[in-house]
Design a protein around this motif. Structure first.
Motif, mmCIF file in Angstrom:
data_model
loop_
_atom_site.group_PDB
_atom_site.id
_atom_site.type_symbol
_atom_site.label_atom_id
_atom_site.label_comp_id
_atom_site.label_asym_id
_atom_site.label_seq_id
_atom_site.Cartn_x
_atom_site.Cartn_y
_atom_site.Cartn_z
ATOM 1 N N GLY A 144 0.831 -1.206 0.000
ATOM 2 C CA GLY A 144 0.000 0.000 0.000
ATOM 3 C C GLY A 144 0.863 1.253 0.000
ATOM 4 O O GLY A 144 0.570 2.228 -0.708
ATOM 5 N N HIS A 145 1.944 1.225 0.779
ATOM 6 C CA HIS A 145 2.901 2.334 0.752
ATOM 7 C C HIS A 145 3.507 2.475 -0.643
ATOM 8 O O HIS A 145 3.652 3.582 -1.164
ATOM 9 N N VAL A 153 -6.057 -7.187 -2.158
ATOM 10 C CA VAL A 153 -5.327 -8.418 -2.468
ATOM 11 C C VAL A 153 -6.340 -9.462 -2.892
ATOM 12 O O VAL A 153 -7.212 -9.850 -2.099
ATOM 13 N N ASP A 154 -6.249 -9.872 -4.144
ATOM 14 C CA ASP A 154 -7.234 -10.797 -4.712
ATOM 15 C C ASP A 154 -8.656 -10.312 -4.430
ATOM 16 O O ASP A 154 -9.541 -11.067 -4.010
ATOM 17 N N LYS A 155 -8.839 -9.004 -4.633
ATOM 18 C CA LYS A 155 -10.142 -8.323 -4.532
ATOM 19 C C LYS A 155 -10.693 -8.264 -3.109
ATOM 20 O O LYS A 155 -11.881 -8.039 -2.893
ATOM 21 N N GLU A 156 -9.814 -8.468 -2.120
ATOM 22 C CA GLU A 156 -10.190 -8.278 -0.723
ATOM 23 C C GLU A 156 -9.307 -7.205 -0.117
ATOM 24 O O GLU A 156 -8.177 -6.986 -0.557
ATOM 25 N N SER A 179 -0.243 0.690 -13.447
ATOM 26 C CA SER A 179 -1.138 0.133 -14.462
ATOM 27 C C SER A 179 -2.599 0.502 -14.224
ATOM 28 O O SER A 179 -3.440 0.328 -15.112
ATOM 29 N N SER A 180 -2.912 0.997 -13.041
ATOM 30 C CA SER A 180 -4.251 1.515 -12.734
ATOM 31 C C SER A 180 -4.127 2.993 -12.378
ATOM 32 O O SER A 180 -3.084 3.429 -11.883
ATOM 33 N N LEU A 202 -6.330 -0.684 -6.473
ATOM 34 C CA LEU A 202 -5.381 -1.519 -7.205
ATOM 35 C C LEU A 202 -5.475 -2.931 -6.651
ATOM 36 O O LEU A 202 -5.334 -3.135 -5.445
ATOM 37 N N ASN A 203 -5.716 -3.891 -7.531
ATOM 38 C CA ASN A 203 -5.889 -5.274 -7.080
ATOM 39 C C ASN A 203 -4.578 -6.043 -7.238
ATOM 40 O O ASN A 203 -4.134 -6.322 -8.353
ATOM 41 N N TYR A 204 -3.965 -6.351 -6.102
ATOM 42 C CA TYR A 204 -2.726 -7.119 -6.097
ATOM 43 C C TYR A 204 -3.054 -8.599 -6.212
ATOM 44 O O TYR A 204 -3.821 -9.150 -5.419
#
Length: 463
Positions: free
Chosen positions: A39-40, A262-265, A295-296, A302-304
């Motif tokens: 996140g940082h 992270v994986d949409k959570e 990329s976003s 941003l979905n990691y």
């Protein structure tokens, strides 16, 4: 003409700096008690690109990113580790800088620390007390009286009455209002403290940034930024403190970056989906991680995910492959009349739209691949544009060979051994020993090394 989404007005605005040609920007930095997380990385890579583009656009930028080196979490962690606060913060400051360097971030012009700004903090608090915006509670702590500031909530659009009604019952009894927040905490045993007119103590979190920004940029500056999680209460409280003390607008434009999922959570230690920058860099090329962060759009979530990181690595590889086999040692100057340059600027002028800007890079890469075999002069001109515009985003500054032969895991196997295996394979092919040649190819493929046979030679890259 640069347009920036201003969180204060909740709209895109044409950017007009206070002083023509000069920009002052303050970004809330990290509280250094642990490893920096992705996140940082998202927030500070975003502001790194904003800083790069402002300078590329010709602005004389003063970029401030602070360090919070005194805080409840820092004190608790130092006690837990049985070490001094200085030892803890010095160690994690060094780690933070190493991580940020790995992601290609340019250092800010000034990196103030809270503990080096105590005099400025005390001065602002005293001004707030003199003006009736702050008071001393029964326990000795100094509080900011929120209802006194009529514009409270203007950034986060929070309603003060609703906030007060929603406060828990267990509010400190010496507060005049449930929303009041601490500016100065009285000293406790075994905690660091500084002398003040109100006794030994230490600053609250919010006042630190008001003091550091004023110390570096003055009462009024152009851009204030940070993650969207800081919008309330931290940035709201900064506005209340600074505008009450200084009697003028604090910052003209507020920029906030979106959060990482992270994986949409939601990323959270409790969900066991929390990743530090170091953990991610152990798995992926650092430049690919930076590419992924851009990329976003910076304001979006941003979905990691492993899939998205691999896609980012493959995309960056495509850009570098377009530059491979070109002599990049003496490139021509980039034309200011370039259509690609105009498209890139149009994207970045639209609230730093990095996904659209990256699309221009892929248009360039496609044209380079077409021109390589038909018009080498044009291919080199396009390559110069690609490298220059990539530099604005902080990518494509390595040689293609260095990137393509680097390992995603950061643990490169022996290049000379790979060269020996390729030579052995070439000999096997010359001897028509196809089984051995295929065996070597399969062995290297299993190690993540891709072979390409072209123009009578074999070149390689890593997946």
């Amino acid at each position: 003409m640069l347009n920036i989404y201003n969180s204060l007005s909740q709209s895109k605005e044409t950017f007009k700096p206070i002083k023509p040609g000069k920009v002052s920007m303050y970004v809330c930095g990290i509280t250094i008690y642990d490893y920096s997380h992705i996140g940082h990385a998202r927030t500070f890579v975003s502001f790194d690109v904003i800083a790069r583009y402002l300078r590329y656009s010709g602005y004389d930028l003063t970029f401030i990113r602070n360090i919070t080196d005194i805080d409840d979490k820092i004190i608790a962690r130092a006690n837990e580790n049985k070490e001094s606060i200085h030892e803890l913060t010095a160690r994690f400051e060094k780690i933070m800088h190493e991580d940020f360097d790995s992601l290609g971030m340019i250092k800010p012009d000034i990196e103030p620390k809270a503990t080096e700004s105590i005099n400025e903090i005390i001065e602002i608090i005293q001004t707030l007390m003199d003006k009736g915006f702050a008071y001393q509670g029964e326990d000795g702590d100094i509080y900011y009286h929120v209802p006194k500031f009529e514009d409270y909530g203007k950034l986060s659009k929070q309603n003060l009455e609703a906030l007060q009604a929603g406060e828990r019952v267990g509010v400190a009894s010496d507060k005049k209002s449930p929303m009041d927040f601490v500016l100065w905490k009285m000293a406790k045993p075994e905690e660091p403290s500084w002398s003040s007119p109100w006794g030994e103590g230490r600053p609250g979190w919010h006042i630190e940034c008001s003091a550091m920004s004023k110390k570096c940029l003055g009462d009024h500056f152009d851009i204030h930024g940070g993650g969207s999680d800081l919008q309330f209460p931290h940035h709201e409280n900064e506005i209340a403190q600074s505008e009450a003390a200084n009697g003028c607008c604090f910052a003209n434009t507020w920029i906030h970056t979106g959060m990482v999922q992270v994986d949409k959570e939601k990323m959270s230690k409790s969900l066991n989906n929390f990743f530090t920058i170091r953990e991610v860099l152990a798995l992926y090329r650092s430049e690919s991680v930076r590419y992924f962060m851009l990329s976003s759009h910076y304001r979006s979530q941003l979905n990691y995910s492993e899939e998205n990181l691999k896609a980012a690595d493959a995309s960056l590889e495509r850009l570098y492959l377009s530059l491979r086999d070109l002599d990049l040692s003496n490139l021509p100057e980039v034309s200011t009349d370039s259509d690609y340059l105009a498209k890139f600027k149009q994207a970045m002028d639209d609230d730093f739209n990095t996904p659209e800007a990256m699309a221009v890079l892929f248009e360039l890469a496609k044209e380079i691949n077409r021109a390589k075999s038909t018009d080498l002069e044009r291919a080199l001109l396009l390559a110069a544009e690609l490298i220059e515009l990539g530099g604005v985003l902080g990518i494509l500054q390595q040689s293609p060979e260095a990137f393509l032969k680097s390992s995603s895991s950061g643990e490169d196997s022996d290049d000379s051994r790979i060269g020996q295996l390729i030579a052995e394979r070439n000999q096997a092919r010359a001897d028509k020993n196809w089984a051995r040649a295929d065996e070597i190819r399969d062995q290297l493929q299993a190690e993540g090394v891709v072979l390409e046979d072209k123009a009578g030679e074999t070149v390689w890259r890593r997946e």
